[in-house]
Structures are given as structure tokens and as C-alpha cells.
Design an enzyme around this catalytic site. Structure first.
Site, PDB file in Angstrom:
ATOM      1  N   GLU A  46       0.793   6.861   5.108  1.00  0.00           N
ATOM      2  CA  GLU A  46      -0.640   6.919   4.865  1.00  0.00           C
ATOM      3  C   GLU A  46      -0.664   6.340   3.888  1.00  0.00           C
ATOM      4  O   GLU A  46      -0.233   6.563   2.579  1.00  0.00           O
ATOM      5  CB  GLU A  46      -1.188   8.550   4.719  1.00  0.00           C
ATOM      6  CG  GLU A  46      -2.370   8.454   4.218  1.00  0.00           C
ATOM      7  CD  GLU A  46      -3.216   9.722   3.452  1.00  0.00           C
ATOM      8  OE1 GLU A  46      -3.955   9.902   2.515  1.00  0.00           O
ATOM      9  OE2 GLU A  46      -2.336  10.926   4.081  1.00  0.00           O
ATOM     10  N   ARG A  50      -6.981   3.310  -2.559  1.00  0.00           N
ATOM     11  CA  ARG A  50      -7.493   3.508  -3.962  1.00  0.00           C
ATOM     12  C   ARG A  50      -7.328   2.499  -4.854  1.00  0.00           C
ATOM     13  O   ARG A  50      -7.186   2.731  -6.267  1.00  0.00           O
ATOM     14  CB  ARG A  50      -6.609   4.805  -4.548  1.00  0.00           C
ATOM     15  CG  ARG A  50      -6.860   6.151  -3.731  1.00  0.00           C
ATOM     16  CD  ARG A  50      -5.974   7.118  -4.082  1.00  0.00           C
ATOM     17  NE  ARG A  50      -5.763   8.328  -3.454  1.00  0.00           N
ATOM     18  CZ  ARG A  50      -5.219   9.197  -3.009  1.00  0.00           C
ATOM     19  NH1 ARG A  50      -4.029   9.429  -4.159  1.00  0.00           N
ATOM     20  NH2 ARG A  50      -5.051  10.312  -2.322  1.00  0.00           N
ATOM     21  N   LYS A 134      -7.204  16.935   8.894  1.00  0.00           N
ATOM     22  CA  LYS A 134      -6.502  16.906   7.576  1.00  0.00           C
ATOM     23  C   LYS A 134      -6.841  18.021   6.700  1.00  0.00           C
ATOM     24  O   LYS A 134      -7.922  18.131   6.203  1.00  0.00           O
ATOM     25  CB  LYS A 134      -6.400  15.600   6.768  1.00  0.00           C
ATOM     26  CG  LYS A 134      -5.945  15.572   5.437  1.00  0.00           C
ATOM     27  CD  LYS A 134      -6.309  14.133   4.990  1.00  0.00           C
ATOM     28  CE  LYS A 134      -5.585  14.120   3.502  1.00  0.00           C
ATOM     29  NZ  LYS A 134      -5.599  12.606   2.951  1.00  0.00           N
TER      30      LYS A 134
END
Length: 224
Positions: A46, A50, A134
Site C-alpha cells: 500500500e 502523502r 479497510k
């Protein structure tokens, strides 16, 4: 109701089992980290959106290591989905539940798992066709005990869970043993500090431990 994540992707994610959560700050770190993960058995990541280099990092990982299953993380806005598809992502996840992102994923027929932390979010996500969610942040919410309590009323719906947040070497096996946990994400495998320090030996050790633990738990379950 059409599923946001196809059965084929569900099976594929389950086979991968362990997703190393990466936050790449320097573009030159993308390939070495990916290489050591693959060498030690992890071929799913993943990659969090950011940093300024997250998108180009995703592209070069996809181009250099086509065997790597890339999930884009921290997807907060609908327009990000088209960009990550171009960059080579095969799936996306988010820390929260944003209906506009879910709608865009459905429009693009792109696998997406929204983040949930409450029963109301589970119901809202499921109503939109989200069959993979999630759970975030998994451990701070209350861990496995919280997950079981929250998901109990929905057990018959077949919703699969991708828990992230606070999962580490100490509790990985317990999470892996849960039948509705499809796969597990962990930032502890390749932390920002380990990547900054280019400590590929430690990253490799953690990757091998994580994938071996996952496989061991699954093999034991098959023999029960």
C-alpha cells in the site's frame, strides 16, 4: 447489487496476504525497498499518497516490478483515482469513508476499499456495494475484540476486512487467524525511519517474518 471489488480481486488479495504500507519520501528509495520486499516474499504494497514523490514512485515500481500488486493508500479525493490508474495501481484504499470517492471508483470499475471505524460506516459502505472495507485504525479502535463486536451483526453479508493501524509482529498472527480478514497491512515492515536509513536488512527480516507468519497461520487453518 454490484460489488466494488470483484471476486477475482478478492481472491488475489487473499493470496497476497501481507501488504507492506510504504510512505516514500525520496524517489530513489522506491525501487530498492520494493526489491527487498519481493526478495523476501512480499509482492503487495500500500503506497500512501502523502508525499510529493508518491505518484512517480508508484509508476517506477509498476514499470520495474510488474509482479508487485500496488494499492494506492490515503486516497481522499475522486480525481486521485484516475491518476493512480495511470501510475499503475491495481486497487485503492482510504482511511475514511467518502461516498464521492466510492462513486468514482464504481464509475471507473476500479477496486476500492473505504476506511470504516463504526457500524454506521459499515452499513453506508455496504449499501454502495463495498464488499471489502479497510478497518482503520484497527488496534487503537479496540483490536480484534472491537472488530468482532462491530462486524457481528453483518457476518452473514460476506464483507471482507483489510485491517490496518497498529498491527505488528506481536499481534499479526491473531489478526491472520480471523476468517473474515482478507489481508493485513503493516507500516512496521518498512517504516519511514528504516527507509530513510536504507536499512534493507531489517526491512527484509520483517518482510520475511510477516509473510511466513501469515502462511503458517493459513496452513494451520487448512488442517483444522
Amino acid at each position: 447489487m454490484e460489488k466494488v471489488v470483484s471476486d477475482g480481486i478478492i481472491d488475489f488479495v487473499s493470496q497476497k496476504g501481507i501488504f507492506a504500507v510504504l510512505e516514500i519520501e525520496r524517489l530513489e528509495d522506491a525501487l530498492p525497498v520494493s526489491s527487498v520486499l519481493i526478495e523476501n516474499g512480499i509482492s503487495a504494497i500500500e503506497l500512501a499518497l502523502r508525499t510529493e514523490v508518491s505518484m512517480p514512485a508508484m509508476k517506477i515500481i509498476h514499470d520495474e516490478f510488474p509482479e508487485m500488486f500496488i494499492t494506492a493508500g490515503t486516497v481522499l479525493f475522486p480525481e486521485q483515482l484516475e491518476n493512480i490508474i495511470i501510475a499503475g495501481a491495481s486497487m485503492a484504499v482510504a482511511p475514511g469513508f467518502n461516498p464521492s470517492v466510492v462513486r468514482k471508483a464504481i464509475e471507473l470499475s476500479f477496486p476500492f476499499a473505504p476506511g470504516v471505524s463504526t457500524a454506521s460506516e459499515v452499513e453506508s459502505a455496504y449499501e454502495m456495494g463495498c464488499n471489502l472495507i479497510k478497518l482503520f485504525p484497527a488496534e487503537p479502535l479496540g483490536g480484534i475484540k472491537y472488530m468482532k463486536s462491530m462486524m457481528g451483526p453483518y457476518s452473514y453479508l460476506g464483507i471482507k476486512i483489510f485491517p490496518l493501524g497498529g498491527i505488528n509482529a506481536l499481534n499479526l498472527a491473531q489478526w491472520a487467524a480471523e476468517p473474515n480478514v482478507l489481508a493485513i497491512g503493516g507500516s512496521w515492515i518498512a517504516t519511514k525511519e528504516l527507509i530513510r536509513n536504507r536499512d534493507y536488512i531489517e526491512i527484509g527480516k520483517r518482510a520475511k517474518f510477516a509473510i511466513d507468519c501469515w502462511k503458517h497461520v493459513k496452513e494451520e487453518q487448512q488442517h483444522l
